[in-house]
Design an enzyme around this catalytic site. Structure first.
Site, PDB file in Angstrom:
ATOM      1  N   ASN A  60      54.005 -11.317 -39.263  1.00 30.55           N
ATOM      2  CA  ASN A  60      55.174 -12.186 -39.409  1.00 30.55           C
ATOM      3  C   ASN A  60      55.320 -12.533 -40.895  1.00 30.55           C
ATOM      4  OD1 ASN A  60      56.922 -14.363 -39.585  1.00 30.55           O
ATOM      5  ND2 ASN A  60      56.112 -15.417 -37.785  1.00 30.55           N
ATOM      6  N   HIS A  79      63.491 -10.970 -35.740  1.00 29.38           N
ATOM      7  CA  HIS A  79      62.361 -11.534 -36.479  1.00 29.38           C
ATOM      8  C   HIS A  79      61.061 -11.089 -35.796  1.00 29.38           C
ATOM      9  CE1 HIS A  79      59.666 -14.140 -38.455  1.00 29.38           C
ATOM     10  NE2 HIS A  79      59.661 -15.113 -37.566  1.00 29.38           N
ATOM     11  N   CYS A 107      61.875 -19.013 -41.249  1.00 24.27           N
ATOM     12  CA  CYS A 107      61.947 -17.598 -40.841  1.00 24.27           C
ATOM     13  C   CYS A 107      63.383 -17.129 -40.614  1.00 24.27           C
ATOM     14  CB  CYS A 107      61.133 -17.376 -39.575  1.00 24.27           C
ATOM     15  SG  CYS A 107      59.401 -17.817 -39.775  1.00 24.27           S
TER      16      CYS A 107
HETATM   17  O1  UT7 Z   1      57.883 -17.279 -37.213  1.00 24.56           O
HETATM   18  C1  UT7 Z   1      58.104 -18.371 -36.383  1.00 24.56           C
HETATM   19  C2  UT7 Z   1      56.906 -19.234 -36.372  1.00 24.56           C
HETATM   20  N1  UT7 Z   1      55.950 -19.106 -35.325  1.00 24.56           N
HETATM   21  C3  UT7 Z   1      55.957 -18.303 -34.234  1.00 24.56           C
HETATM   22  O2  UT7 Z   1      56.760 -17.475 -33.996  1.00 24.56           O
HETATM   23  C4  UT7 Z   1      54.809 -18.488 -33.252  1.00 24.56           C
HETATM   24  C5  UT7 Z   1      55.229 -18.343 -31.821  1.00 24.56           C
HETATM   25  N2  UT7 Z   1      54.098 -18.530 -30.938  1.00 24.56           N
HETATM   26  C6  UT7 Z   1      53.169 -17.539 -30.728  1.00 24.56           C
HETATM   27  O3  UT7 Z   1      53.296 -16.446 -31.256  1.00 24.56           O
HETATM   28  C7  UT7 Z   1      52.014 -17.854 -29.791  1.00 24.56           C
HETATM   29  O4  UT7 Z   1      52.194 -19.122 -29.208  1.00 24.56           O
HETATM   30  C8  UT7 Z   1      50.613 -17.773 -30.476  1.00 24.56           C
HETATM   31  C9  UT7 Z   1      50.294 -16.319 -30.803  1.00 24.56           C
HETATM   32  C10 UT7 Z   1      50.623 -18.611 -31.758  1.00 24.56           C
HETATM   33  C11 UT7 Z   1      49.523 -18.302 -29.545  1.00 24.56           C
HETATM   34  O5  UT7 Z   1      49.528 -17.569 -28.333  1.00 24.56           O
HETATM   35  P1  UT7 Z   1      49.441 -18.371 -26.947  1.00 24.56           P
HETATM   36  O6  UT7 Z   1      49.422 -17.357 -25.867  1.00 24.56           O
HETATM   37  O7  UT7 Z   1      50.558 -19.377 -26.953  1.00 24.56           O
HETATM   38  O8  UT7 Z   1      47.996 -19.020 -27.004  1.00 24.56           O
HETATM   39  P2  UT7 Z   1      47.619 -20.575 -26.984  1.00 24.56           P
HETATM   40  O9  UT7 Z   1      48.040 -21.245 -28.255  1.00 24.56           O
HETATM   41  O10 UT7 Z   1      48.100 -21.171 -25.696  1.00 24.56           O
HETATM   42  O11 UT7 Z   1      46.042 -20.492 -26.972  1.00 24.56           O
HETATM   43  C12 UT7 Z   1      45.327 -19.921 -25.870  1.00 24.56           C
HETATM   44  C13 UT7 Z   1      43.861 -19.963 -26.197  1.00 24.56           C
HETATM   45  C14 UT7 Z   1      43.361 -21.303 -26.713  1.00 24.56           C
HETATM   46  O12 UT7 Z   1      42.066 -21.519 -26.188  1.00 24.56           O
HETATM   47  P3  UT7 Z   1      41.857 -22.538 -24.961  1.00 24.56           P
HETATM   48  O13 UT7 Z   1      42.352 -23.869 -25.472  1.00 24.56           O
HETATM   49  O14 UT7 Z   1      42.680 -21.988 -23.844  1.00 24.56           O
HETATM   50  O15 UT7 Z   1      40.380 -22.472 -24.739  1.00 24.56           O
HETATM   51  C15 UT7 Z   1      43.246 -21.091 -28.208  1.00 24.56           C
HETATM   52  O16 UT7 Z   1      42.270 -21.915 -28.816  1.00 24.56           O
HETATM   53  O17 UT7 Z   1      43.571 -19.002 -27.223  1.00 24.56           O
HETATM   54  C16 UT7 Z   1      42.822 -19.651 -28.273  1.00 24.56           C
HETATM   55  N3  UT7 Z   1      43.174 -19.018 -29.539  1.00 24.56           N
HETATM   56  C17 UT7 Z   1      42.518 -17.945 -30.039  1.00 24.56           C
HETATM   57  N4  UT7 Z   1      41.482 -17.231 -29.577  1.00 24.56           N
HETATM   58  C18 UT7 Z   1      41.043 -16.192 -30.315  1.00 24.56           C
HETATM   59  C19 UT7 Z   1      44.168 -19.349 -30.398  1.00 24.56           C
HETATM   60  N5  UT7 Z   1      44.171 -18.520 -31.464  1.00 24.56           N
HETATM   61  C20 UT7 Z   1      43.149 -17.642 -31.258  1.00 24.56           C
HETATM   62  C21 UT7 Z   1      42.656 -16.553 -31.996  1.00 24.56           C
HETATM   63  N6  UT7 Z   1      41.609 -15.852 -31.492  1.00 24.56           N
HETATM   64  N7  UT7 Z   1      43.208 -16.153 -33.177  1.00 24.56           N
END
Ligand code: UT7
Length: 321
Positions: free
Chosen positions: A278, A248, A113
């Site tokens: 993204n 970004h 990215c």
């Molecule tokens: O371009 C550079 C590359 N990547 C990035 O920039 C990504 C940077 N990171 C992020 O944007 C965030 O970490 C995410 C958007 C990917 C995830 O958000 P988060 O607040 O860190 O959520 P999490 O991964 O801690 O997940 C929280 C919960 C989980 O459930 P449990 O384990 O708490 O029951 C996930 O399974 O949300 C769940 N979850 C979803 N639920 C509904 C994860 N994805 C989804 C989804 N819909 N799409």
């Protein structure tokens, strides 16, 4: 010699995929995706629409705006992680031929990215040796790298291309500064297990992207203001001198956290992930082009960009427009 951005252009594929569309096949919702990322929809390349096709369209628009003919270019660089071919030829070579940049060298640059920021700095360096204009493109068909059953990742990304034409000039300012960085670790938080020499234990067949979203999130928040601050300090400037920050577009919450740390109003940050998602290396140049077209970047304005991604790589640009 100073290097200016003489023209910008971007292209987004026609097909729009909304969060509600995704919720039809995934255990997710518009509410979850928007509240966690700031994304409502993203564009997806049509079948047969390749990364080079999108790059050519963005390039044509940037060249027209800059008033530069393709044959005047000294270089064509495409920052991408999802080029037409896995290894070679470079997508930049395809673009070079298609636009008729008959006198230009062409190569791809892969820094995930952060690729566009890296490519812009490399282009600026090339122009010290040969002052002809350089076309820098970020182009991605991220939709082809995704596992569409993995709700943790596929909801984040979109396809598209953005381009800038860099021109040398005796006129002061333009790209004032840039920073490139890398924090590679033993367990990379973002991996695409496709077509390389390494067989990933978690994905022996290959073809999927894996990401520790939290790790990338925390890294991004840490390097965001630090990168911009370091560039500003080298020029005796502060955050208050910036007219716009074009970062970004990974996640609105990363930008909100950075705004709090920098004590700057959110209005100072350009946001388009709502409808673009993204787009990895295409993210910053698409956002720059949209900001220019929206009148958010004006002649004389001080603009900072920052990007971060797999590697973990990061980089920043400081530009007096
Ligand atoms: O371009 C550079 C590359 N990547 C990035 O920039 C990504 C940077 N990171 C992020 O944007 C965030 O970490 C995410 C958007 C990917 C995830 O958000 P988060 O607040 O860190 O959520 P999490 O991964 O801690 O997940 C929280 C919960 C989980 O459930 P449990 O384990 O708490 O029951 C996930 O399974 O949300 C769940 N979850 C979803 N639920 C509904 C994860 N994805 C989804 C989804 N819909 N799409």
């Amino acid at each position: 010699m100073f290097v200016h951005i003489a023209g910008t252009g971007s292209y987004l594929p026609e097909k729009v995929l909304t969060n509600d569309d995704l919720a039809k096949t995934l255990d997710t919702s518009d509410e979850w995706i928007f509240s966690h990322t700031g994304i409502h929809s993203r564009h997806i390349a049509a079948d047969g629409e390749e990364t080079s096709d999108m790059a050519v369209k963005a390039a044509g628009r940037a060249l027209a705006e800059a008033g530069v003919k393709p044959e005047e270019l000294g270089g064509v660089i495409v920052a991408t992680s999802s080029g037409d071919y896995r290894s070679f030829p470079a997508t930049a070579s395809l673009v070079q031929a298609r636009i008729g940049a008959t006198n230009a060298g062409a190569f791809d640059l892969q820094a995930a990215c952060s690729g566009f920021v890296y490519a812009t700095r490399v282009a600026q360096g090339m122009m010290q040796l040969d002052p002809r204009p350089v076309l820098v493109i970020g182009a991605e068909a991220m939709s082809r790298l995704l596992d569409w059953t993995d709700r943790n990742i596929c909801i984040l990304f979109g396809d598209g291309a953005g381009a800038v034409v860099l021109k040398a000039s005796d006129e002061k300012d333009g790209i004032l500064d840039s920073i490139l960085g890398s924090d590679g670790g033993s367990v990379p938080p973002v991996i695409s297990c496709t077509g390389g020499t390494k067989v990933c234990p978690e994905d022996p067949v290959g073809g999927k992207m894996h990401m520790n979203g939290r790790a990338v999130f925390n890294f991004a928040v840490k390097i965001f203001d630090d990168t911009i601050r370091r560039m500003l300090e080298r020029h005796g400037l502060t955050f208050d001198d910036l007219s716009l920050i074009v970062a970004h577009q990974a996640n609105a919450r990363i930008i909100e956290a950075a705004a709090r740390r920098m004590k700057q109003p959110l209005e100072k940050f350009f946001l388009n992930m709502n409808t673009v998602g993204n787009t990895s290396a295409a993210s910053v140049p698409i956002a720059l082009d949209e900001a220019v077209k929206a009148g958010r970047i004006r002649q004389g304005g001080l603009v900072a960009s920052v990007a971060f991604g797999a590697g973990l790589s990061y980089g920043g640009l400081l530009i007096r427009w």
